[in-house]
Design a protein around this motif. Structure first.
Motif, PDB file in Angstrom:
ATOM      1  N   LYS A   1      39.398  47.915  37.629  1.00 40.17           N
ATOM      2  CA  LYS A   1      39.275  47.662  36.187  1.00 40.17           C
ATOM      3  C   LYS A   1      38.487  46.374  35.936  1.00 40.17           C
ATOM      4  O   LYS A   1      37.629  46.310  35.050  1.00 40.17           O
ATOM      5  CB  LYS A   1      40.660  47.562  35.552  1.00 40.17           C
ATOM      6  N   GLN A   2      38.747  45.338  36.741  1.00 40.03           N
ATOM      7  CA  GLN A   2      38.027  44.083  36.598  1.00 40.03           C
ATOM      8  C   GLN A   2      36.554  44.255  36.962  1.00 40.03           C
ATOM      9  O   GLN A   2      35.665  43.713  36.299  1.00 40.03           O
ATOM     10  CB  GLN A   2      38.667  43.004  37.476  1.00 40.03           C
ATOM     11  N   LEU A   3      36.291  45.010  38.022  1.00 36.14           N
ATOM     12  CA  LEU A   3      34.914  45.242  38.441  1.00 36.14           C
ATOM     13  C   LEU A   3      34.153  46.023  37.373  1.00 36.14           C
ATOM     14  O   LEU A   3      32.999  45.697  37.054  1.00 36.14           O
ATOM     15  CB  LEU A   3      34.899  46.002  39.774  1.00 36.14           C
ATOM     16  N   ASN A   4      34.774  47.038  36.821  1.00 40.54           N
ATOM     17  CA  ASN A   4      34.137  47.793  35.736  1.00 40.54           C
ATOM     18  C   ASN A   4      33.899  46.908  34.513  1.00 40.54           C
ATOM     19  O   ASN A   4      32.901  47.062  33.799  1.00 40.54           O
ATOM     20  CB  ASN A   4      35.007  48.994  35.347  1.00 40.54           C
ATOM     21  N   TYR A   5      34.808  45.984  34.279  1.00 44.06           N
ATOM     22  CA  TYR A   5      34.636  45.023  33.182  1.00 44.06           C
ATOM     23  C   TYR A   5      33.384  44.179  33.421  1.00 44.06           C
ATOM     24  O   TYR A   5      32.579  43.962  32.510  1.00 44.06           O
ATOM     25  CB  TYR A   5      35.879  44.142  33.091  1.00 44.06           C
ATOM     26  N   PHE A   6      33.213  43.709  34.660  1.00 44.41           N
ATOM     27  CA  PHE A   6      32.033  42.920  35.003  1.00 44.41           C
ATOM     28  C   PHE A   6      30.750  43.718  34.761  1.00 44.41           C
ATOM     29  O   PHE A   6      29.779  43.213  34.191  1.00 44.41           O
ATOM     30  CB  PHE A   6      32.080  42.510  36.481  1.00 44.41           C
ATOM     31  N   LEU A   7      30.735  44.956  35.221  1.00 44.08           N
ATOM     32  CA  LEU A   7      29.509  45.745  35.211  1.00 44.08           C
ATOM     33  C   LEU A   7      29.171  46.310  33.841  1.00 44.08           C
ATOM     34  O   LEU A   7      28.012  46.627  33.567  1.00 44.08           O
ATOM     35  CB  LEU A   7      29.617  46.879  36.238  1.00 44.08           C
TER      36      LEU A   7
ATOM     37  N   LYS B   1      37.922  38.072  32.050  1.00 45.46           N
ATOM     38  CA  LYS B   1      38.715  39.020  32.830  1.00 45.46           C
ATOM     39  C   LYS B   1      39.308  40.100  31.939  1.00 45.46           C
ATOM     40  O   LYS B   1      39.438  39.947  30.725  1.00 45.46           O
ATOM     41  CB  LYS B   1      39.829  38.293  33.581  1.00 45.46           C
ATOM     42  N   THR B   2      39.684  41.178  32.580  1.00 42.67           N
ATOM     43  CA  THR B   2      40.332  42.291  31.905  1.00 42.67           C
ATOM     44  C   THR B   2      41.813  41.983  31.693  1.00 42.67           C
ATOM     45  O   THR B   2      42.304  40.952  32.162  1.00 42.67           O
ATOM     46  CB  THR B   2      40.175  43.585  32.739  1.00 42.67           C
ATOM     47  N   GLU B   3      42.501  42.883  31.014  1.00 39.96           N
ATOM     48  CA  GLU B   3      43.932  42.692  30.758  1.00 39.96           C
ATOM     49  C   GLU B   3      44.757  43.513  31.752  1.00 39.96           C
ATOM     50  O   GLU B   3      44.332  44.565  32.229  1.00 39.96           O
ATOM     51  CB  GLU B   3      44.279  43.128  29.329  1.00 39.96           C
TER      52      GLU B   3
ATOM     53  N   LEU C   1      43.343  37.266  38.806  1.00 34.47           N
ATOM     54  CA  LEU C   1      42.457  37.306  37.644  1.00 34.47           C
ATOM     55  C   LEU C   1      42.142  35.919  37.107  1.00 34.47           C
ATOM     56  O   LEU C   1      41.122  35.720  36.440  1.00 34.47           O
ATOM     57  CB  LEU C   1      43.088  38.163  36.536  1.00 34.47           C
ATOM     58  N   GLN C   2      43.006  34.947  37.390  1.00 33.74           N
ATOM     59  CA  GLN C   2      42.764  33.581  36.929  1.00 33.74           C
ATOM     60  C   GLN C   2      41.554  32.947  37.603  1.00 33.74           C
ATOM     61  O   GLN C   2      41.077  31.897  37.164  1.00 33.74           O
ATOM     62  CB  GLN C   2      44.011  32.729  37.155  1.00 33.74           C
ATOM     63  N   ASN C   3      41.030  33.595  38.660  1.00 36.84           N
ATOM     64  CA  ASN C   3      39.822  33.086  39.319  1.00 36.84           C
ATOM     65  C   ASN C   3      38.572  33.347  38.499  1.00 36.84           C
ATOM     66  O   ASN C   3      37.504  32.834  38.827  1.00 36.84           O
ATOM     67  CB  ASN C   3      39.668  33.740  40.705  1.00 36.84           C
ATOM     68  N   PHE C   4      38.686  34.158  37.450  1.00 38.21           N
ATOM     69  CA  PHE C   4      37.516  34.539  36.668  1.00 38.21           C
ATOM     70  C   PHE C   4      37.629  33.990  35.247  1.00 38.21           C
ATOM     71  O   PHE C   4      38.693  34.035  34.632  1.00 38.21           O
ATOM     72  CB  PHE C   4      37.384  36.058  36.612  1.00 38.21           C
TER      73      PHE C   4
END
Length: 811
Positions: free
Chosen positions: A461-467, A769-771, A763-766
């Motif tokens: 989900k986070q990767l899709n958020y990035f892209l 970020k997504t939820e 997720l705090q590394n970004f």
């Protein structure tokens, strides 16, 4: 005795082929995955450890206080730093290196023709004592003299073979040959070195004299400017063993103040970064590929989880098999076998099975090495004889698993009374306790599997958020090409030639694309903000740049075609920084940038992401100055692109490029692919987690299959009685599945908060970020539950449909 023991083990396994296959298969998969993870961690944590001075080499970096992000670190340094270190700290070797991101190498062959090569990595300019600080294997030349003189260069064996058409045995013939870098400077080969190993963050293949970096760095000058920083310029220090790094860190405070203005250094200082942290540490490295220690820790935990799941299968199924051997053990006890002998036999059997599994696991690991080559970027081999560490790890792992996994069933045997065993009543008497412990182990398996599934879903989900997130600019159908340093006056000719093609909508020249890994950064100064505290990313562009990249102009006007007039278009963030609530209020305002430039704001664009979504938005300035024009952007008509494909368009661009810049290589990429590459590490991590999550589920399913087979075997008569008394197939299914569903529900309750906490920390590394949506946890639970139900129900359904008469015959 040993032969008899092996015979007993072989007989036992042959009589229980299904359980043996499940036990050994699950354990082999777990051990194979663990070996792969062990090799990855050993490889990634061993970068540059081959250097003799590995423990005493440090990189000098700057620690500073960012007003938004807190304490940050900067690897870029000023050019005279190395010489100052050597002068102020006698006995300490310091070497400055400038790493050129790319370079064109030109070689004149025997026929007088020029051969051109584009090297996008490995070109470095360094001070001569680089060969004292780092280890390089010289095949030809003298390391103490190789870089003393300007115009000298050292190249690797593979490049000597490529450039001069030599064999591996002939590379010495490349000595004293000549090559040209970026069509600017000629260098003489003064040394040949072996190719660097893959596990290095110093992948130097072409090493030239530090003073010659004008071939790649227009801003080097004489190399004496204490205000000219470059992220590619690094300083490495070799501390003598008697020097303490902590003591030297303290001495660097005064050193920094000596060479930098005090009004700008109140929150800055030099600190040492160990070479061992270059691959995982605070700043960028040359390879632009870092693997944080946290990632390796997570990978190690996953490897441990896989071993735990496989071992739980081993324990459960071994305990089941132990209860089936009560009569055998009872007879042996009557014939004089001691408790100690029984325990030893079970432990030896367990270790033997673990060794068999480890052997099979080698083949599984070999397959995973091939499968993961594209993901990891490198290929592993087992190398059991060459690298004994792997064999030692495998032996210790199999022995430990065998002993620990055999401990529980051996304890069952140790408690057993021979008379009870002969009556075969031990199972009934202690079944509840046995099932209770097995239930706990099954819950642990479910918990781990659920945690891995949730992690996989969150990472995807986070990767899709990035892209897919709107970055504030257009990234589709845009080709980017690096521009040569010379002949910039011909750019308008190239632009006119390219625009004659209907496939090409627009062409623009600028410093870099809106989101780029290279930037110009200097302090923004204005009367409403603290001096030299906030920095801006300067991009010099032409009048077509904003339109080509689809940047939204929300106030004022675009830059004109008139160069060097001091006009600037800034992003909305800068207007807020300067204190303007509305974007239009900043129009006409002047601010200083760096030491010399002053800009007048003529336009404001909406905020966009000038760097990856892992980091906060930057202050961005677009100006029309003519310097730092390094990149061409070509907007391609998407309709024609879909019809003809990009290769035909690239051929046309190549043709026009060769006419305008005949001696320069067209070095290009597509903007959307470049952006996607920024998240390669996140993508690869997600793939690894996903793969190991699937394997964890597979191992767990094997264990469930074995356990439910045993449970059904124990309840065959009970099932027959229930059917005779009118029980439906659905009733029996519910009864048989009930315990496993209770285990699953318990595991789900345990796994959700653990996974939530872990993924929230990740997720705090970004910065963006997504939820952590609730449906991710529900979906993970649903996936695991469906797999578990299918595994259990395939056997329970078959048992429930059997004729009750068969059940009584079975008894």
């Amino acid at each position: 005795m040993f032969r008899a023991l092996i015979k007993t083990i072989r007989s036992h396994l042959s009589q229980n082929k299904t359980y043996a296959a499940i036990n050994i298969g699950g354990l082999a998969i777990g051990i194979g995955c663990s070996l792969v993870i062990f090799k990855i961690i050993a490889y990634e944590s061993g970068f540059d450890s081959y250097h003799t001075n590995y423990e005493n080499v440090y990189r000098l970096i700057i620690e500073y206080q960012d007003p938004i992000e807190g304490i940050k670190y900067q690897e870029g340094q000023v050019h005279p730093l190395g010489e100052a270190i050597r002068n102020d700290f006698p006995g300490i070797d310091a070497v400055m290196t400038f790493y050129a991101a790319k370079g064109q190498i030109s070689i004149e062959n025997s026929n007088g023709d020029i051969q051109k090569y584009q090297e996008n990595t490995g070109l470095v300019y360094a001070e001569p004592n680089i060969f004292k600080v780092f280890d390089f294997n010289f095949l030809a030349g003298n390391p103490s003299k190789a870089l003393i003189n300007k115009g000298s260069i050292v190249i690797t064996s593979s490049l000597a073979q490529k450039y001069f058409n030599l064999s591996a045995l002939e590379v010495g013939e490349a000595m004293n040959r000549f090559l040209i870098i970026n069509n600017k400077s000629t260098f003489q080969v003064n040394g040949i070195i072996s190719d660097p190993p893959k596990n290095t963050d110093l992948p130097f293949k072409i090493i030239a004299n530090y003073q010659d970096q004008v071939a790649s760095n227009d801003y080097f000058g004489s190399g004496t400017d204490w205000n000219e920083y470059s992220s590619y310029t690094n300083c490495y220090i070799l501390l003598p063993s008697q020097h303490s790094a902590a003591t030297f860190d303290n001495q660097l405070v005064g050193f920094y103040q000596k060479y930098h203005k005090k009004e700008t250094n109140h929150e800055q200082k030099y600190v040492l970064q160990p070479l061992s942290e270059l691959h995982s540490g605070l700043c960028n490295n040359y390879s632009k590929r870092q693997v944080p220690d946290k990632s390796l820790l997570i990978l190690g935990i996953i490897g441990l989880f896989l071993i735990i799941i496989a071992s739980i299968n081993f324990v459960n199924l071994s305990a089941v098999q132990a209860t089936k051997r009560f009569k055998e053990i009872g007879i042996r006890k009557i014939h004089g076998e001691s408790k100690r002998q029984s325990i030893i036999q079970f432990l030896v059997e367990s270790v033997f099975i673990a060794y068999v599994a480890a052997f099979i696991g080698l083949f599984f690991a070999h397959y995973l090495f091939i499968l993961l080559e594209d993901v990891l970027g490198y290929r592993f081999n087992l190398d059991l004889l060459i690298n004994p560490t792997t064999l030692i790890y495998l032996t210790l792992l199999a022995t430990t698993i065998g002993l620990l996994s055999g401990l529980y069933p051996s304890m069952i045997i140790a408690r057993m009374n021979s008379k009870v065993a002969l009556k075969n009543s031990f199972v009934v008497k202690n079944s509840s306790a046995s099932i209770s412990l097995r239930g706990i182990l099954v819950i642990i398996q479910f918990t781990i599997s659920l945690g891995l599934i949730i992690s996989t879903l969150v990472m995807n989900k986070q990767l899709n958020y990035f892209l897919n997130k709107d970055l504030g600019f257009n990234k589709e159908a845009i080709l980017l090409a690096s521009l040569p340093d010379s002949n910039k006056d011909k750019l308008h000719i190239l632009k006119a030639k390219l625009l004659k093609y209907p496939e090409i909508e627009m062409v623009s020249f600028g410093t870099r694309s809106p989101l780029a890994d290279w930037k110009v950064s200097n302090a923004i100064n204005y009367h409403t903000i603290e001096e030299n505290r906030y920095f801006g990313n300067l991009k010099n562009v032409d009048e077509d740049y904003l339109k080509l990249f689809g940047l939204e102009l929300i106030a004022g006007e675009n830059l004109s075609s008139i160069k060097n007039n001091g006009d600037a278009v800034v992003n909305r963030k800068i207007t807020k920084l300067l204190g303007f609530e509305q974007a239009y209020e900043a129009l006409g305002e002047k601010f200083k940038y760096g030491r010399e430039l002053e800009f007048t704001i003529v336009g404001v664009v909406e905020d966009f992401h000038a760097r990856s979504l892992q980091k906060e938005m930057e202050n961005v300035i677009f100006s029309n100055y003519a310097f730092n024009i390094n990149e061409m952007a070509i907007k391609i008509n998407p309709t024609i692109l879909n019809l003809n494909g990009y290769q035909e368009i690239v051929k046309k661009v190549q043709t026009e490029w060769d006419e305008v810049f005949p001696i320069d290589i067209l070095n290009y990429n597509f903007f959307d692919e470049k952006i996607a590459s920024l998240y390669k590490e996140e993508k690869n991590t997600s793939i690894l987690i996903q793969l190991f999550a699937i394997i964890a589920i597979l191992i767990g399913s094997l264990g469930l299959f074995g356990l439910i087979s045993y449970t059904i075997g124990q309840k065959t008569k009970e099932i027959g009685i229930r059917k005779v008394n009118g029980a439906k197939v659905s009733d029996i299914l519910i009864q048989l599945n009930k315990d496993f569903m209770i285990y699953f529900a318990t595991a789900f309750i345990i796994a959700c908060p653990i996974a939530y906490y872990t993924m929230d920390k990740w997720l705090q590394n970004f910065a963006y970020k997504t939820e952590l949506s609730w449906w991710l946890f529900a979906l993970a639970g649903g996936i695991a539950m469906v797999i578990s139900l299918l595994t259990v129900s395939t056997q329970t359904y078959s048992a429930a449909r059997k004729n009750p008469v068969d059940a009584f015959r079975y008894e």
